[in-house]
Design an enzyme around this catalytic site. Structure first.
Site, PDB file in Angstrom:
ATOM      1  N   THR A  40       0.755  -1.266   0.080  1.00  0.00           N
ATOM      2  CA  THR A  40      -0.102   0.046   0.031  1.00  0.00           C
ATOM      3  C   THR A  40       0.982   1.278  -0.009  1.00  0.00           C
ATOM      4  O   THR A  40       0.438   2.305   0.043  1.00  0.00           O
ATOM      5  CB  THR A  40      -0.791   0.094   1.163  1.00  0.00           C
ATOM      6  N   HIS A  45       6.991   0.036   6.907  1.00  0.00           N
ATOM      7  CA  HIS A  45       7.230   0.802   8.068  1.00  0.00           C
ATOM      8  C   HIS A  45       7.469   0.113   9.266  1.00  0.00           C
ATOM      9  O   HIS A  45       7.665  -1.124   9.361  1.00  0.00           O
ATOM     10  CB  HIS A  45       6.098   1.886   8.618  1.00  0.00           C
ATOM     11  N   HIS A  48       5.713  -3.088  10.745  1.00  0.00           N
ATOM     12  CA  HIS A  48       5.783  -3.954   9.799  1.00  0.00           C
ATOM     13  C   HIS A  48       6.913  -4.971  10.391  1.00  0.00           C
ATOM     14  O   HIS A  48       7.077  -6.345  10.262  1.00  0.00           O
ATOM     15  CB  HIS A  48       5.942  -3.876   8.601  1.00  0.00           C
ATOM     16  N   LYS A  82      -9.261  -0.278   9.713  1.00  0.00           N
ATOM     17  CA  LYS A  82      -9.406   0.973   9.091  1.00  0.00           C
ATOM     18  C   LYS A  82     -10.787   1.399   9.288  1.00  0.00           C
ATOM     19  O   LYS A  82     -11.822   0.659   9.496  1.00  0.00           O
ATOM     20  CB  LYS A  82      -9.263   0.616   7.425  1.00  0.00           C
ATOM     21  N   ARG A  86     -10.310   2.228   1.713  1.00  0.00           N
ATOM     22  CA  ARG A  86      -8.921   2.649   1.229  1.00  0.00           C
ATOM     23  C   ARG A  86      -8.842   3.407  -0.021  1.00  0.00           C
ATOM     24  O   ARG A  86     -10.027   3.065  -0.864  1.00  0.00           O
ATOM     25  CB  ARG A  86      -7.932   1.722   1.481  1.00  0.00           C
ATOM     26  N   GLN A 172      -7.606 -13.299   1.231  1.00  0.00           N
ATOM     27  CA  GLN A 172      -6.519 -13.836   2.154  1.00  0.00           C
ATOM     28  C   GLN A 172      -6.825 -15.254   2.629  1.00  0.00           C
ATOM     29  O   GLN A 172      -5.562 -15.928   2.450  1.00  0.00           O
ATOM     30  CB  GLN A 172      -6.396 -12.857   3.295  1.00  0.00           C
ATOM     31  N   ASP A 193      -4.734  -7.821  14.559  1.00  0.00           N
ATOM     32  CA  ASP A 193      -6.021  -7.422  13.632  1.00  0.00           C
ATOM     33  C   ASP A 193      -6.098  -8.291  12.528  1.00  0.00           C
ATOM     34  O   ASP A 193      -7.333  -8.204  11.851  1.00  0.00           O
ATOM     35  CB  ASP A 193      -5.526  -5.977  13.101  1.00  0.00           C
ATOM     36  N   LYS A 230       0.309   6.639  19.348  1.00  0.00           N
ATOM     37  CA  LYS A 230       0.543   5.465  18.317  1.00  0.00           C
ATOM     38  C   LYS A 230       2.085   5.283  18.170  1.00  0.00           C
ATOM     39  O   LYS A 230       2.671   5.952  17.894  1.00  0.00           O
ATOM     40  CB  LYS A 230      -0.134   5.937  17.007  1.00  0.00           C
ATOM     41  N   LYS A 233       4.788   6.707  14.708  1.00  0.00           N
ATOM     42  CA  LYS A 233       4.482   7.753  14.264  1.00  0.00           C
ATOM     43  C   LYS A 233       5.167   8.858  15.014  1.00  0.00           C
ATOM     44  O   LYS A 233       5.574   9.073  16.326  1.00  0.00           O
ATOM     45  CB  LYS A 233       2.954   8.140  14.525  1.00  0.00           C
ATOM     46  N   THR A 234       5.685   9.944  14.176  1.00  0.00           N
ATOM     47  CA  THR A 234       6.153  11.335  14.751  1.00  0.00           C
ATOM     48  C   THR A 234       5.447  12.422  14.217  1.00  0.00           C
ATOM     49  O   THR A 234       4.565  12.301  13.342  1.00  0.00           O
ATOM     50  CB  THR A 234       7.777  11.107  14.357  1.00  0.00           C
TER      51      THR A 234
END
Length: 420
Positions: A40, A45, A48, A82, A86, A172, A193, A230, A233-234
């Protein structure tokens, strides 16, 4: 120590469909397992990384990992976690993303030797699947009520979910079935999830095959932070594994600034330190937290793992230079990393008075303020304090001919670039 006990020690076991059966299977010999990564974006990131490293832990314990790149499912979009639909990417974009993710996965898994990893792409079996075959041979195995009860679907019923994303679970599940048949894959792992998608795959395998051998599902906790923010994240956005999107220095700083409450948890998650080493760091956090030994070790291990030894050394050099103020010791490449997000100004002149530069770059709001800052010793050029109002910034003040770093006060840095 056996694999499952190590995973439990590290807090990496969330749910297992049949813990006793999986334990026995792992004890009896090598198994093949897989985890999926949808393309995606053009990079994985830091979120993962936990599942990638878990695949690596299985490989080191003697098992065969399959890293599935979702060339097909990436065109659909997983509704798990989500709140809204998307945005769908074009096929060409997904192919580009898939190739980049394959490269990144290759950094962490061993593709040689007895337990060599393998990268597979579900577009190979889904791309040519016609709609009639899909509905008759795959879709018939899924009841609507069964699908509606899954968290990934149920959480979206009120806000809305398209048939496209509703069908993701089936696709999946089909991945798991194909890998079960083609690669003798007996285990799927994923974040918590993914539990609904994984168990749906096990149900499809049960209904579609006469195999007596069982398959298993295993989920890892989603990474959370003690302060409620979270993970990954920054202010600048996500922490990516791509060095161009998140530099090694930024990755190093992200982990060295870990909350004291999270540092040991993250060491267990993201490093391959032994239990003895982790227990020693745990003791040091409790008795001498001011040393921040665990934070440094975490940052070093993850940066080295993701970007290599040389990139780690570079990240440490940048950190030490910024702490000491010895900016002139940095190379231009290190300047680009360390000052990526500071305010910058492009200077057109070959030479310029420092006071004029402060005004032109908006470092100082006025000449009066600029003069005061210089006279009071608040202005530093490449780490050196300047108090001379007549100081001229020339080529000698450029680091590798490219940058000059101005600091105002203790922490406000500015990057001066040059057009020639």
């Amino acid at each position: 120590m056996d694999l499952l006990k190590d995973l439990e020690y590290r807090g990496l076991v969330n749910q297992v469909t049949d813990l006793e059966g999986l334990t026995k299977q792992l004890e009896e010999g090598k198994i093949t397992l897989y985890c999926g990564f949808d393309p995606t974006a053009d990079s994985l990131h830091i979120g993962h990384l936990l599942t990638v490293l878990t695949l690596r832990r299985f490989q080191l314990a003697g098992h065969k990992p399959l890293a599935l790149v979702g060339g097909a499912t990436g065109l659909i979009g997983d509704p798990s976690g989500k709140k809204a639909e998307r945005t769908l990417n074009e096929k060409e974009i997904v192919v580009q993303f898939s190739n980049r993710i394959k490269e990144q996965l290759s950094q962490f898994l061993d593709f040689e030797g007895e337990n060599q990893a393998k990268i597979v792409n579900n577009y190979d079996w889904i791309g040519n699947l016609d709609v009639i075959s899909f509905l008759r041979d795959v879709g018939k195995n899924f009841g609507i009520n069964y699908m509606l009860a899954k968290d990934s679907v149920e959480s979206r019923i009120q806000s809305g979910i398209s048939f496209t994303e509703f069908s993701y679970m089936i696709l999946q599940s089909y991945d798991f079935l194909k890998l079960f048949e083609q690669e003798n894959c007996r285990l799927q792992i994923g974040g918590s999830d993914q539990w609904g998608n994984i168990t749906a795959g096990l149900e499809l395998i049960r209904k579609s095959t006469d195999e007596q051998e069982k398959a298993y599902g295993f989920t890892i906790p989603l990474v959370t932070k003690s302060d409620g923010t979270k993970f990954g994240k920054t202010e600048g956005g996500a922490i990516w594994l791509d060095a161009e999107k998140t530099s090694p220095y930024e990755l190093y700083q992200f982990f060295i600034n870990t909350d004291d409450r999270d540092v040991i948890k993250f060491i267990k998650y993201f490093t391959f330190l032994t239990h003895e080493e982790i227990n020693a760091l745990t003791e040091e956090v409790a008795t001498a937290p001011e040393k921040r030994s665990a934070h440094r070790k975490l940052a070093e291990e993850v940066t080295k793992l993701v970007h290599g030894e040389e990139a780690l050394k570079q990240a440490i050099r940048i950190s030490e230079a910024l702490f000491s103020g010895e900016i002139a010791s940095l190379s231009a490449a290190e300047i680009k990393q360390g000052f990526k997000d500071v305010p910058s100004y492009v200077c057109e002149e070959e030479e310029i008075g420092l006071l004029d530069l402060l005004i032109a770059s908006k470092i100082a709001p006025s000449k009066r303020q600029g003069r005061e800052d210089i006279q009071n010793g608040a202005i530093y050029v490449n780490g050196d304090r300047v108090t001379d109002l007549e100081k001229v910034i020339s080529k000698e003040d450029r680091i590798e001919g490219q940058f000059t770093i101005i600091r105002r006060g203790k922490k406000k840095y500015y990057l001066i670039k040059y057009s020639s």
